[in-house]
Design an enzyme around this catalytic site. Structure first.
Site, mmCIF file in Angstrom:
data_model
loop_
_atom_site.group_PDB
_atom_site.id
_atom_site.type_symbol
_atom_site.label_atom_id
_atom_site.label_comp_id
_atom_site.label_asym_id
_atom_site.label_seq_id
_atom_site.Cartn_x
_atom_site.Cartn_y
_atom_site.Cartn_z
ATOM 1 N N SER A 143 7.256 7.412 -13.346
ATOM 2 C CA SER A 143 6.493 7.091 -12.141
ATOM 3 C C SER A 143 6.753 8.190 -11.132
ATOM 4 C CB SER A 143 6.956 5.743 -11.577
ATOM 5 O OG SER A 143 6.509 5.535 -10.254
ATOM 6 N N TYR A 157 13.542 -0.360 -9.351
ATOM 7 C CA TYR A 157 12.470 0.330 -10.079
ATOM 8 C C TYR A 157 12.732 1.830 -10.089
ATOM 9 C CZ TYR A 157 7.668 1.942 -11.029
ATOM 10 O OH TYR A 157 6.555 2.550 -11.546
#
Length: 297
Positions: A143, A157
């Site tokens: 990401s 995350y």
């Protein structure tokens, strides 16, 4: 891996969002695709959306945290299509709890899927890809949050996606001698159901705000089309790109982040010559490994 037609891809988290974007793009380019996903309703939607008459795809229900199930999925993929050339470790969830308030269960939930799923897919499929000696490619979905740290609930995350980034960069060098390319996919906002999937799977039952952008109801609604991400992945595989970075809006921010790191080093420091020699050797080995990886076609 410049010739994709007839090659076989295995995609985790493949029945929605980025994973399904990859699946559609791969099929467009003449590949055969195994779509693996934990949610049966998403697999059913894939079956309804794709034409079954060509037989170029296969669906498997899979929990990427289950190592035995991953091995069974690898066996099934080989039974159906003979072998796998492209592995896309894509399954992922978001954080729902600020890291300073998180329990062990909160950490395990995110890390076991986002990082553990990549480890499990890599461990199960790589020996098989190496064994058929036809080359291949691995795409690991990190990401932009694996390059730029996220605040608040995004901390866990971020930790998982930074780990995927490090794993992938090292794996690219490790697989170069075997003629297998490796790419790190770092998307920004994409039109996915990441938040809904996270809430569906999260065993804690917590329903906290997933986005730090309080003035936007659903930031993912403004995201890139998953099919466009899939086409970028196709290009990344064909050109053996180390980094697949579809979102140009982050370029300046990433440059600033790395400049901050460089500025943090001592401006004037005497380095022990023996230590410097050790690091020079390591650096040269890394340079050579990266050149070997970049040369795979």
């Amino acid at each position: 891996m410049q010739a994709l037609e007839g090659r076989i891809a295995f995609i985790t988290g493949g029945a929605s969002g980025i994973g399904f974007g990859m699946a559609r793009a791969f099929l467009r380019h003449g590949m055969k695709v195994i779509v693996a996903d934990i949610r049966q309703e998403h697999l059913d939607m894939v079956a309804a959306a794709l034409d079954r008459s060509n037989g170029d795809y296969h669906l498997i229900r899979l929990d990427v945290t289950d190592r035995a199930a991953m091995e069974r999925a690898a066996d099934e993929a080989e039974r159906v299509f003979g072998k796998v050339h492209v592995l896309c470790n894509n399954a992922g969830v978001a954080s729902t709890v600020p890291m300073d308030e998180a329990s062990f269960a909160d950490w395990d939930f995110v890390m076991n899927i986002n990082l553990g799923g990549v480890i499990n897919g890599t461990t199960s499929f790589l020996p098989r890809i190496k064994a058929h000696r036809e080359g291949g490619h691995v795409v690991n979905t990190s990401s932009i949050g694996g390059i730029l740290p996220l605040p608040g609930p995004g901390g866990i995350y971020t930790a998982s996606k930074f780990a995927v980034r490090g794993l992938t960069e090292s794996l690219r060098m490790a697989l170069a001698p075997h003629g297998i390319g490796v790419s790190l996919l770092c998307p920004g906002l994409v039109r996915t159901n990441l938040a809904e999937t996270t809430e569906h799977l999260d065993p804690s039952g917590k329903r906290r705000e997933l986005s730090p952008f309080k003035d936007i109801e659903s930031p993912l609604d403004f995201g890139m089309d998953p099919l466009d991400i899939g086409e970028r992945v196709v290009a990344g595989i064909i050109h053996n790109e180390a980094y697949i970075l579809p979102h140009g809006e982050f370029k300046d921010e990433v440059r600033e982040a790395f400049a901050e790191i460089v500025e943090a080093f001592p401006a004037d420091q005497a380095v022990d010559p023996k230590r410097a020699a050790v690091e020079a050797g390591r650096r040269q080995a890394t340079i050579e490994a990266k050149k070997a990886a970049a040369g795979i076609r």
